[in-house]
Design an enzyme around this catalytic site. Structure first.
Site, PDB file in Angstrom:
ATOM      1  N   HIS A  72      46.337  43.152  27.715  1.00 37.75           N
ATOM      2  CA  HIS A  72      45.166  42.417  28.891  1.00 37.75           C
ATOM      3  C   HIS A  72      43.798  43.085  28.349  1.00 37.75           C
ATOM      4  O   HIS A  72      42.967  42.232  28.817  1.00 37.75           O
ATOM      5  CB  HIS A  72      45.799  43.601  30.043  1.00 37.75           C
ATOM      6  CG  HIS A  72      44.870  43.247  31.267  1.00 37.75           C
ATOM      7  ND1 HIS A  72      44.845  42.205  31.749  1.00 37.75           N
ATOM      8  CD2 HIS A  72      43.912  44.211  31.891  1.00 37.75           C
ATOM      9  CE1 HIS A  72      44.040  42.115  32.873  1.00 37.75           C
ATOM     10  NE2 HIS A  72      43.084  43.496  32.810  1.00 37.75           N
ATOM     11  N   ASP A 129      47.583  47.761  33.982  1.00 42.24           N
ATOM     12  CA  ASP A 129      47.504  46.354  33.942  1.00 42.24           C
ATOM     13  C   ASP A 129      48.368  45.576  32.615  1.00 42.24           C
ATOM     14  O   ASP A 129      48.160  44.480  32.342  1.00 42.24           O
ATOM     15  CB  ASP A 129      46.053  45.606  33.802  1.00 42.24           C
ATOM     16  CG  ASP A 129      45.391  45.568  35.340  1.00 42.24           C
ATOM     17  OD1 ASP A 129      45.960  46.250  36.262  1.00 42.24           O
ATOM     18  OD2 ASP A 129      44.128  45.204  35.467  1.00 42.24           O
ATOM     19  N   ASP A 172      37.543  47.344  38.654  1.00 43.24           N
ATOM     20  CA  ASP A 172      38.559  47.697  39.683  1.00 43.24           C
ATOM     21  C   ASP A 172      39.394  48.808  39.454  1.00 43.24           C
ATOM     22  O   ASP A 172      40.249  48.925  40.211  1.00 43.24           O
ATOM     23  CB  ASP A 172      39.417  46.416  40.282  1.00 43.24           C
ATOM     24  CG  ASP A 172      40.009  45.771  38.898  1.00 43.24           C
ATOM     25  OD1 ASP A 172      39.983  45.893  37.712  1.00 43.24           O
ATOM     26  OD2 ASP A 172      41.250  45.403  39.446  1.00 43.24           O
ATOM     27  N   HIS A 173      39.299  49.278  38.385  1.00 42.37           N
ATOM     28  CA  HIS A 173      40.034  50.512  38.069  1.00 42.37           C
ATOM     29  C   HIS A 173      39.063  51.572  37.804  1.00 42.37           C
ATOM     30  O   HIS A 173      39.421  53.058  37.571  1.00 42.37           O
ATOM     31  CB  HIS A 173      40.937  50.411  36.498  1.00 42.37           C
ATOM     32  CG  HIS A 173      42.064  49.375  37.082  1.00 42.37           C
ATOM     33  ND1 HIS A 173      43.159  49.932  37.208  1.00 42.37           N
ATOM     34  CD2 HIS A 173      41.816  48.038  36.940  1.00 42.37           C
ATOM     35  CE1 HIS A 173      43.976  48.684  37.208  1.00 42.37           C
ATOM     36  NE2 HIS A 173      43.116  47.620  37.252  1.00 42.37           N
ATOM     37  N   HIS A 227      38.090  48.087  33.128  1.00 43.05           N
ATOM     38  CA  HIS A 227      37.772  47.070  34.243  1.00 43.05           C
ATOM     39  C   HIS A 227      37.244  47.935  35.483  1.00 43.05           C
ATOM     40  O   HIS A 227      37.726  48.747  35.821  1.00 43.05           O
ATOM     41  CB  HIS A 227      38.925  46.361  34.470  1.00 43.05           C
ATOM     42  CG  HIS A 227      39.254  45.182  33.338  1.00 43.05           C
ATOM     43  ND1 HIS A 227      40.406  44.391  33.303  1.00 43.05           N
ATOM     44  CD2 HIS A 227      38.363  44.766  32.467  1.00 43.05           C
ATOM     45  CE1 HIS A 227      40.310  43.425  32.197  1.00 43.05           C
ATOM     46  NE2 HIS A 227      38.979  43.646  31.600  1.00 43.05           N
ATOM     47  N   HIS A 273      48.587  46.963  40.355  1.00 42.30           N
ATOM     48  CA  HIS A 273      48.159  46.074  41.348  1.00 42.30           C
ATOM     49  C   HIS A 273      49.408  45.582  42.242  1.00 42.30           C
ATOM     50  O   HIS A 273      50.663  45.653  41.807  1.00 42.30           O
ATOM     51  CB  HIS A 273      47.785  44.816  40.644  1.00 42.30           C
ATOM     52  CG  HIS A 273      46.264  44.897  40.159  1.00 42.30           C
ATOM     53  ND1 HIS A 273      45.349  44.760  40.834  1.00 42.30           N
ATOM     54  CD2 HIS A 273      46.103  45.199  38.932  1.00 42.30           C
ATOM     55  CE1 HIS A 273      44.122  44.698  39.934  1.00 42.30           C
ATOM     56  NE2 HIS A 273      44.727  45.239  38.856  1.00 42.30           N
ATOM     57  N   HIS A 296      41.770  51.656  31.498  1.00 44.07           N
ATOM     58  CA  HIS A 296      41.000  50.722  30.738  1.00 44.07           C
ATOM     59  C   HIS A 296      39.752  50.620  31.404  1.00 44.07           C
ATOM     60  O   HIS A 296      39.521  51.135  32.803  1.00 44.07           O
ATOM     61  CB  HIS A 296      41.949  49.427  30.707  1.00 44.07           C
ATOM     62  CG  HIS A 296      42.086  48.789  31.775  1.00 44.07           C
ATOM     63  ND1 HIS A 296      42.781  49.157  32.833  1.00 44.07           N
ATOM     64  CD2 HIS A 296      41.648  47.640  32.255  1.00 44.07           C
ATOM     65  CE1 HIS A 296      43.228  48.247  33.835  1.00 44.07           C
ATOM     66  NE2 HIS A 296      42.439  47.278  33.431  1.00 44.07           N
TER      67      HIS A 296
END
Length: 255
Positions: free
Chosen positions: A114, A133, A60-61, A58, A171, A56
């Site tokens: 998410h 996530d 942080d990915h 985001h 995570h 996805h």
């Protein structure tokens, strides 16, 4: 031949995963929170990256994708529904698509909830699913998509995979997730034992990921919305499973 899996801790609590097939010399990374740490892991293993598979959009990915590609010009794969928010894709995929990597036929699963367009990658021969996530160890991601019904349906899709499947979640939230799970499933002996194991692993700085789907089915409250004891604790004996899920998610958001 199953892929070899390497777990890479990134940022404060993220994970990336390398999956390598020695016969075809195929090496995949699932999400790229940090380029340098993924590159270091590749060099340590003596592998050359061939594919970047994004779950996805985001940051942080995906934040390390551009830098990693400057060193390894790999094929980038991601969700078609999320393409407008992802780094430039070489291959856009959707629910039900199959990606051939070496001898492995990777199945794409839409697990929106998410975020809209969040996908998971299921490696049936390897026996692993990269969930990022969506499904997490003892938890699930916050719901920013189209509501609890969507997230619940996505988790049910993942729960239907073979119980021995390894869950590669994005995570390291397991210890806090365990503490929350115990507030609504306090008589679950399997959960109590797992929480103690997780605490021990984290005290040594060791990852709790991957987990197994069988462990999640036995201890993850978001997969146990039909459990009578949890429903009694919540005072929701006659509620629908989606209503129970929504209540658990709301409580976890405030935990």
């Amino acid at each position: 031949m199953p892929f070899e899996i390497v777990t890479i801790p990134c940022l404060e609590h993220n994970y990336a995963f390398l999956l390598h097939d020695g016969e075809s010399d195929t090496t995949v990374v699932i999400d790229v929170p940090e380029a340098a740490l993924v590159s270091d892991a590749l060099k340590s293993q003596g592998w050359t990256l061939t594919h970047v598979m994004l779950t996805h959009h985001h940051g942080d990915h995906t934040g390390g994708v551009a830098e990693l590609l400057s060193e390894y010009p790999a094929t980038v794969i991601g969700g078609a529904a999320d393409e407008h928010r992802l780094p430039l894709l070489d291959q856009a995929v959707s629910d039900g698509d199959v990606i051939t990597l070496g001898a492995e036929s990777v199945e794409v699963l839409d697990v929106s909830g998410h975020t809209r367009g969040h996908i998971a990658y299921y490696f049936p021969k390897t026996g692993a699913v990269a969930t990022a996530d969506s499904l997490m160890a003892l938890g699930c991601g916050r719901v920013y998509g189209d509501g609890p019904e969507q997230m619940y349906a996505s988790l049910q899709k993942l729960a239907a995979l073979p119980p021995e499947t390894l869950v590669l979640s994005g995570h390291e939230f397991t210890e806090k997730n365990a503490a929350f799970a115990l507030t609504i499933d306090s008589t679950n002996d399997t959960l109590i034992a797992r929480a103690a194991e997780v605490k021990e692993l984290r005290s040594k700085g060791q990852p709790t990921i991957p987990t197994t789907l069988s462990d999640e089915l036995a201890t993850n409250p978001f997969l146990r919305c039909d459990n009578a004891q949890i429903r009694q604790t919540l005072g929701m004996e006659d509620a629908t499973s989606v209503e129970v899920f929504a209540e658990i998610r709301e409580r976890k958001d405030k935990f």
